[in-house]
Scaffold this motif. Structure first.
Motif, short mmCIF file in Angstrom:
data_model
loop_
_atom_site.label_atom_id
_atom_site.label_comp_id
_atom_site.label_asym_id
_atom_site.label_seq_id
_atom_site.Cartn_x
_atom_site.Cartn_y
_atom_site.Cartn_z
N ALA A 179 72.12 60.58 65.62
CA ALA A 179 70.82 59.93 65.49
C ALA A 179 69.69 60.95 65.61
N PHE A 180 69.86 61.94 66.48
CA PHE A 180 68.86 63.00 66.63
C PHE A 180 68.62 63.70 65.29
N PHE A 181 69.70 64.03 64.59
CA PHE A 181 69.55 64.72 63.31
C PHE A 181 69.04 63.79 62.21
N VAL A 182 69.33 62.49 62.32
CA VAL A 182 68.77 61.53 61.37
C VAL A 182 67.25 61.55 61.46
N LEU A 183 66.72 61.74 62.65
CA LEU A 183 65.27 61.82 62.83
C LEU A 183 64.71 63.18 62.45
N ILE A 184 65.40 64.24 62.87
CA ILE A 184 64.89 65.60 62.71
C ILE A 184 64.87 66.05 61.25
N ILE A 185 65.90 65.71 60.49
CA ILE A 185 66.00 66.21 59.11
C ILE A 185 64.82 65.75 58.25
N PRO A 186 64.48 64.45 58.19
CA PRO A 186 63.31 64.06 57.38
C PRO A 186 62.00 64.66 57.89
N ILE A 187 61.84 64.70 59.22
CA ILE A 187 60.62 65.27 59.79
C ILE A 187 60.49 66.74 59.41
N SER A 188 61.61 67.48 59.50
CA SER A 188 61.60 68.90 59.14
C SER A 188 61.27 69.10 57.67
N LEU A 189 61.84 68.26 56.81
CA LEU A 189 61.56 68.36 55.38
C LEU A 189 60.09 68.11 55.08
N ILE A 190 59.52 67.12 55.77
CA ILE A 190 58.10 66.81 55.57
C ILE A 190 57.23 68.00 55.99
N ILE A 191 57.57 68.61 57.13
CA ILE A 191 56.82 69.77 57.61
C ILE A 191 56.92 70.92 56.63
N VAL A 192 58.13 71.15 56.11
CA VAL A 192 58.33 72.24 55.13
C VAL A 192 57.51 71.98 53.87
N ILE A 193 57.50 70.74 53.40
CA ILE A 193 56.74 70.40 52.19
C ILE A 193 55.25 70.61 52.42
N ILE A 194 54.76 70.17 53.58
CA ILE A 194 53.34 70.35 53.89
C ILE A 194 52.97 71.82 53.96
N LEU A 195 53.80 72.62 54.63
CA LEU A 195 53.54 74.06 54.72
C LEU A 195 53.58 74.72 53.35
N ALA A 196 54.51 74.29 52.50
CA ALA A 196 54.61 74.86 51.16
C ALA A 196 53.36 74.53 50.33
N VAL A 197 52.89 73.29 50.46
CA VAL A 197 51.68 72.88 49.73
C VAL A 197 50.46 73.67 50.22
N LEU A 198 50.36 73.84 51.56
CA LEU A 198 49.25 74.61 52.12
C LEU A 198 49.32 76.06 51.67
N ALA A 199 50.52 76.63 51.65
CA ALA A 199 50.69 78.02 51.21
C ALA A 199 50.26 78.19 49.75
N LEU A 200 50.66 77.25 48.90
CA LEU A 200 50.27 77.31 47.50
C LEU A 200 48.77 77.17 47.35
N PHE A 201 48.18 76.32 48.19
CA PHE A 201 46.73 76.13 48.15
C PHE A 201 45.98 77.41 48.49
N PHE A 202 46.42 78.08 49.58
CA PHE A 202 45.75 79.31 49.98
C PHE A 202 45.96 80.44 48.97
N VAL A 203 47.14 80.48 48.37
CA VAL A 203 47.40 81.49 47.33
C VAL A 203 46.48 81.25 46.14
N ALA A 204 46.32 79.97 45.77
CA ALA A 204 45.48 79.65 44.62
C ALA A 204 44.02 79.94 44.90
N VAL A 205 43.57 79.71 46.14
CA VAL A 205 42.16 79.89 46.49
C VAL A 205 41.82 81.35 46.71
N PHE A 206 42.71 82.07 47.41
CA PHE A 206 42.39 83.46 47.77
C PHE A 206 43.11 84.46 46.87
#
Length: 206
Positions: A179-206
């Protein structure tokens, strides 16, 4: 614990018997009951977000955002909760979970119960004195009550995660670690996606 007693004391039993509370809730309640819990909890989360947020640049518009949250939050929160519950349900299939989407949704309403008691306390505080609500130093020194409430919020956040694990484990009839991993895996994926989007944003801006 008797089932009829649990009906009355669900707000208390979820703290001390999250597995039994989840089992009872899955047997006795429906989508609408879970959606109602999530809607009320969303209001508590709104005030928790703004509590002691004096360094937030958006705090000047807290009243406007507050009214928006009060009107829209209880409508959108159950829908957003369904999306996240669907994600948990999908991941639970990897661990041979037996819960349906409905059962997953109901189970994930259990940790939402923990934040509801904050609603009258923080909501009343916000209405009575917004300045002291957002700034623990408003009266000069550190506000003891604000400190205690802040500690209580941290405790509830930690216990909510533990209750989530117990609820997912009970709904899916799987172990606590699964159950711990059922919770952690989606949360981790969401964090990774958000960080990837932010990284692409900063690359595009700067």
């Amino acid at each position: 614990m008797k089932d009829n007693k649990l009906d009355i004391d669900i707000m208390k039993s979820v703290w001390f018997h999250p597995t039994l509370t989840t089992r009872h809730f899955l047997e006795k309640n429906s989508w609408s009951a879970a959606a109602f819990i999530v809607a009320i909890s969303s209001l508590s989360q709104l005030f928790i977000t703004y509590f002691n947020s004096y360094d937030d640049p958006n705090i000047s518009s807290a009243y406007e955002l507050g009214w928006f949250g009060i009107i829209i939050g209880p409508i959108l929160a159950p829908l957003f909760f369904w999306v996240t519950s669907f994600a948990f349900w999908l991941v639970s299939r990897l661990f041979r979970g037996k819960a349906t989407i409905r059962q997953t949704y109901l189970a994930m309403a259990m940790p939402a119960l923990l934040t509801i008691p904050f609603l009258p306390v923080l909501g009343g505080w916000f209405v009575a004195s917004r300045d002291s609500f957002v700034d623990p130093f408003h009266y000069g020194g550190l506000d003891l009550i604000a400190t205690l409430v802040g500690i209580a919020i941290m405790i509830v956040n930690v216990w909510s995660f533990i209750v989530s694990i117990a609820a997912i484990a009970e709904a899916n009839k799987i172990g606590k670690w699964a159950a711990f991993f059922v919770l952690i895996i989606p949360i981790s994926l969401i964090i990774v996606i958000i960080l990837a989007v932010l990284a692409l944003f900063f690359v595009a801006v700067f």
